[in-house]
Design a protein around this motif. Structure first.
Motif, PDB file in Angstrom:
ATOM      1  N   ALA A 294       0.857  -1.195   0.000  1.00 10.36           N
ATOM      2  CA  ALA A 294       0.000   0.000   0.000  1.00 10.36           C
ATOM      3  C   ALA A 294       0.895   1.248   0.000  1.00 10.36           C
ATOM      4  O   ALA A 294       1.938   1.268   0.651  1.00 10.36           O
ATOM      5  N   VAL A 295       0.477   2.262  -0.748  1.00 15.27           N
ATOM      6  CA  VAL A 295       1.269   3.497  -0.840  1.00 15.27           C
ATOM      7  C   VAL A 295       0.333   4.695  -0.824  1.00 15.27           C
ATOM      8  O   VAL A 295      -0.734   4.676  -1.436  1.00 15.27           O
ATOM      9  N   ALA A 296       0.754   5.750  -0.102  1.00 18.41           N
ATOM     10  CA  ALA A 296       0.067   7.040  -0.239  1.00 18.41           C
ATOM     11  C   ALA A 296       1.043   7.981  -0.936  1.00 18.41           C
ATOM     12  O   ALA A 296       2.235   8.004  -0.615  1.00 18.41           O
ATOM     13  N   GLU A 297       0.512   8.689  -1.923  1.00 19.15           N
ATOM     14  CA  GLU A 297       1.346   9.624  -2.680  1.00 19.15           C
ATOM     15  C   GLU A 297       0.826  11.015  -2.354  1.00 19.15           C
ATOM     16  O   GLU A 297      -0.364  11.290  -2.544  1.00 19.15           O
ATOM     17  N   VAL A 298       1.690  11.865  -1.848  1.00 16.98           N
ATOM     18  CA  VAL A 298       1.229  13.188  -1.422  1.00 16.98           C
ATOM     19  C   VAL A 298       1.890  14.243  -2.306  1.00 16.98           C
ATOM     20  O   VAL A 298       3.119  14.347  -2.358  1.00 16.98           O
ATOM     21  N   ALA A 299       1.047  14.992  -3.033  1.00 15.76           N
ATOM     22  CA  ALA A 299       1.555  16.064  -3.900  1.00 15.76           C
ATOM     23  C   ALA A 299       1.655  17.328  -3.058  1.00 15.76           C
ATOM     24  O   ALA A 299       0.685  17.728  -2.400  1.00 15.76           O
ATOM     25  N   VAL A 300       2.856  17.925  -3.053  1.00 15.62           N
ATOM     26  CA  VAL A 300       3.060  19.142  -2.263  1.00 15.62           C
ATOM     27  C   VAL A 300       3.625  20.209  -3.202  1.00 15.62           C
ATOM     28  O   VAL A 300       4.736  20.069  -3.722  1.00 15.62           O
ATOM     29  N   PRO A 356       2.878   0.140   6.181  1.00 19.67           N
ATOM     30  CA  PRO A 356       1.595   0.154   5.474  1.00 19.67           C
ATOM     31  C   PRO A 356       0.523   0.899   6.257  1.00 19.67           C
ATOM     32  O   PRO A 356      -0.391   1.479   5.681  1.00 19.67           O
ATOM     33  N   GLU A 357       0.659   0.928   7.607  1.00 12.64           N
ATOM     34  CA  GLU A 357      -0.374   1.544   8.457  1.00 12.64           C
ATOM     35  C   GLU A 357      -0.492   3.047   8.204  1.00 12.64           C
ATOM     36  O   GLU A 357      -1.555   3.630   8.400  1.00 12.64           O
ATOM     37  N   TYR A 358       0.561   3.708   7.725  1.00 13.69           N
ATOM     38  CA  TYR A 358       0.486   5.158   7.502  1.00 13.69           C
ATOM     39  C   TYR A 358      -0.509   5.513   6.393  1.00 13.69           C
ATOM     40  O   TYR A 358      -1.041   6.609   6.366  1.00 13.69           O
ATOM     41  N   VAL A 359      -0.728   4.560   5.466  1.00 12.10           N
ATOM     42  CA  VAL A 359      -1.620   4.845   4.332  1.00 12.10           C
ATOM     43  C   VAL A 359      -3.053   5.065   4.817  1.00 12.10           C
ATOM     44  O   VAL A 359      -3.836   5.781   4.199  1.00 12.10           O
ATOM     45  N   SER A 360      -3.387   4.451   5.955  1.00 13.82           N
ATOM     46  CA  SER A 360      -4.754   4.577   6.479  1.00 13.82           C
ATOM     47  C   SER A 360      -4.910   5.700   7.499  1.00 13.82           C
ATOM     48  O   SER A 360      -5.974   5.843   8.110  1.00 13.82           O
ATOM     49  N   LEU A 361      -3.873   6.497   7.713  1.00 11.47           N
ATOM     50  CA  LEU A 361      -4.019   7.637   8.627  1.00 11.47           C
ATOM     51  C   LEU A 361      -5.054   8.602   8.065  1.00 11.47           C
ATOM     52  O   LEU A 361      -5.294   8.637   6.849  1.00 11.47           O
ATOM     53  N   SER A 362      -5.634   9.434   8.938  1.00 12.52           N
ATOM     54  CA  SER A 362      -6.582  10.441   8.441  1.00 12.52           C
ATOM     55  C   SER A 362      -5.794  11.463   7.624  1.00 12.52           C
ATOM     56  O   SER A 362      -4.560  11.548   7.735  1.00 12.52           O
ATOM     57  N   ASP A 363      -6.501  12.253   6.813  1.00  9.21           N
ATOM     58  CA  ASP A 363      -5.819  13.254   5.984  1.00  9.21           C
ATOM     59  C   ASP A 363      -4.961  14.174   6.845  1.00  9.21           C
ATOM     60  O   ASP A 363      -3.816  14.463   6.510  1.00  9.21           O
ATOM     61  N   ASP A 364      -5.524  14.636   7.968  1.00 10.24           N
ATOM     62  CA  ASP A 364      -4.787  15.583   8.821  1.00 10.24           C
ATOM     63  C   ASP A 364      -3.518  14.946   9.384  1.00 10.24           C
ATOM     64  O   ASP A 364      -2.457  15.560   9.418  1.00 10.24           O
ATOM     65  N   GLU A 365      -3.646  13.680   9.826  1.00  4.11           N
ATOM     66  CA  GLU A 365      -2.478  12.998  10.401  1.00  4.11           C
ATOM     67  C   GLU A 365      -1.397  12.781   9.343  1.00  4.11           C
ATOM     68  O   GLU A 365      -0.210  12.980   9.595  1.00  4.11           O
TER      69      GLU A 365
END
Ligand SMILES: Cc1cc2nc3c(=O)[nH]c(=O)nc-3n(C[C@H](O)[C@H](O)[C@H](O)COP(=O)(O)OP(=O)(O)OC[C@H]3O[C@@H](n4cnc5c(N)ncnc54)[C@H](O)[C@@H]3O)c2cc1C
Length: 449
Positions: A294-300, A356-365
């Motif tokens: 699982a991956v979260a991709e954050v555009a900044v 993998p657990e970071y992908v399920s954090l809330s948007d704010d977290e």
């Protein structure tokens, strides 16, 4: 005339569909979601452009370049400038460029002196006895622990969001594996490869970093324009394929069964047995045992960039450094018009095999985590991004681990037992965009042959 069903409108399925349509073959492309392009999706806002899925491809196979040529889309092909060769690795309290030659290799603080000098003896080290050795052991044996920790481990996080402890080079990195298997050494193998004569076609694989001008969705739009939107059926949830005496029927809750002579599947391997119930209970379970990270991709995106000079491809973080992000791509340094002049667009990757657990954090977290990591790594004085967008992929990257040989054999067995069935997708044949284009073309060739 043959009627062909293609399942999955990602890069693989669209490439196959494009080549089949170019040869006037009757196709229908079925897609379960309402989006065409699979994981590829470009977004735009206020002079910023960013990707929510793959960001950069490598022209590592001739088929990738040929797709742009055959599509008459060379006008949108964008290759990154030479600074893309510079990749930073985080160690201790700073970013260090990955060495690109013997002098920088000797001077770098990334590797130990033992491993730097040990490289001289690499050609004399024995070959592996176990062909399915994992990447950690493979690299430790040939190049040493520090090269594993500060070059290979961050590379594996950046590409596979995976771990070198589970990835098997024979399946995930066959070119590297073959250097040892064929020539007995990386150095000797690389030397022989450089000396090998190249055909004009080989030379199309320039290994340059590529995208499309304005983002990868522009490539998808060009493919769709040739295929014809009317041939692509989206929102086909619960698709079921049944084998018939001759050919296959394709149906879903949204439409009546339709007959096809051959069927090509390019979706996630996990879904194959559900889509093709006739493959169940045939000893092919290895297909659906595939693991995805699982991956979260954050555009900044920043309107004004005042941090670390973004003079490279990006920064990768080794697991040993115990930070909470996997890496950062400097997108606005690689491709034009990704941020306003003087600004910057970054893609930050979080999760993977490590967390993998970071992908399920809330948007704010998740945003707080990215902010806390980016500020010290890129020395950002004022963290006030104009763009801060999260894209989550719970099943992002398939892992080519010890389960891979059984999966490959199960794919082959299914195709042999049911002529006219063609199984693709990124569970087999590589995960990179060039691998996907190559497979898409091979699927087309398997139909016309
Ligand atoms: C976050 C992320 C970042 C990445 N970064 C890079 C990168 O920088 N460079 C690179 O080269 N590669 C990268 N990759 C890998 C690369 O993007 C993929 O391997 C490739 O795009 C996959 O293309 P595909 O067509 O095989 O699969 P997908 O894009 O997954 O498309 C498959 C399609 O099939 C559909 N589908 C699946 N099952 C069914 C079904 N049963 N019925 C109907 N439809 C179905 C899906 O909805 C989907 O649209 C990245 C991947 C991710 C997720």
């Amino acid at each position: 005339m043959k009627k062909i069903a293609i399942i999955g409108a990602g890069l693989t399925g669209l490439t196959t569909a494009f080549y089949l349509r170019k040869n006037n073959i009757d196709i229908t492309l079925f897609e379960s979601t309402q989006h065409i392009g699979g994981v590829i999706q470009t977004k735009e806002k206020d002079q910023f452009i960013w990707e929510t899925g793959p960001s950069t491809g490598v022209l590592g196979k001739p088929e990738a370049m040929e797709l742009f040529e055959d599509l008459e889309a060379l006008d949108i092909l964008e290759t990154a400038p030479s600074l893309a060769g510079k990749r930073y690795i985080w160690k201790g309290k700073g970013l260090h460029p990955l060495p690109s030659g013997p002098i920088s290799g000797l001077l770098t603080p990334l590797f130990s002196w033992k491993d730097k000098f040990g490289l001289l003896f690499e050609p004399f080290r024995p070959k592996a006895e176990n062909p399915d050795e994992n990447l950690s052991s493979f690299v430790r044996r040939r190049l040493g622990e520090s090269v594993l920790q500060y070059a290979v481990d961050p590379f594996v996080s950046g590409v596979y969001a995976g771990s070198p402890d589970t990835i098997i080079p024979r399946y995930a990195l066959p070119k590297l594996y073959n250097l040892e298997a064929t020539y007995g050494s990386f150095l000797r193998g690389t030397y022989h490869k450089m000396k090998e004569p190249k055909t004009p076609r080989d030379l199309k694989a320039t290994k340059k970093t590529f995208s499309a001008k304005g983002g990868l969705s522009r490539l998808i739009e060009r493919l769709v324009a040739v295929i014809g939107e009317e041939r692509i059926k989206t929102k086909c949830k619960d698709l079921v394929v049944m084998n018939e005496e001759k050919g296959f029927s394709v149906s879903s809750s949204a439409f009546e069964a339709e007959h096809f002579d051959e069927v090509i599947f390019t979706g996630s391997a996990k879904g194959i047995l559900k889509t093709f119930p006739f493959l169940q209970n045939k000893g092919l379970e290895a297909i659906s045992q595939i693991r995805y990270t699982a991956v979260a991709e954050v555009a900044v995106g920043f309107e004004k960039w005042e941090g670390f000079p973004l003079d490279g491809f990006g920064a990768l973080i080794p697991s040993k450094e115990k930070r909470r992000i996997l890496g950062i791509l400097f997108m606005s340094s690689l491709f034009q018009n990704r941020a306003p002049k003087g600004g910057a667009m970054l893609s930050v990757f979080v999760g993977g095999e490590r967390h993998p657990e970071y992908v399920s954090l809330s948007d704010d977290e998740l945003k707080a985590l990215v902010k806390e990591e980016l500020i010290p790594i890129l020395k950002i004085p004022n963290f006030n991004p104009a763009i801060f967008e999260i894209s989550r992929h719970q099943e992002a990257i398939p892992q080519y681990d010890l389960l891979t040989p059984d999966r490959i054999n199960a794919f082959k067995a299914a195709e042999e037992n049911f002529p006219g069935l063609h199984l693709g997708g990124n569970g087999i044949g590589g995960i990179g965009m060039a691998d996907r284009i190559k497979q898409g073309k091979e699927l087309f060739l398997s139909i016309i042959s």
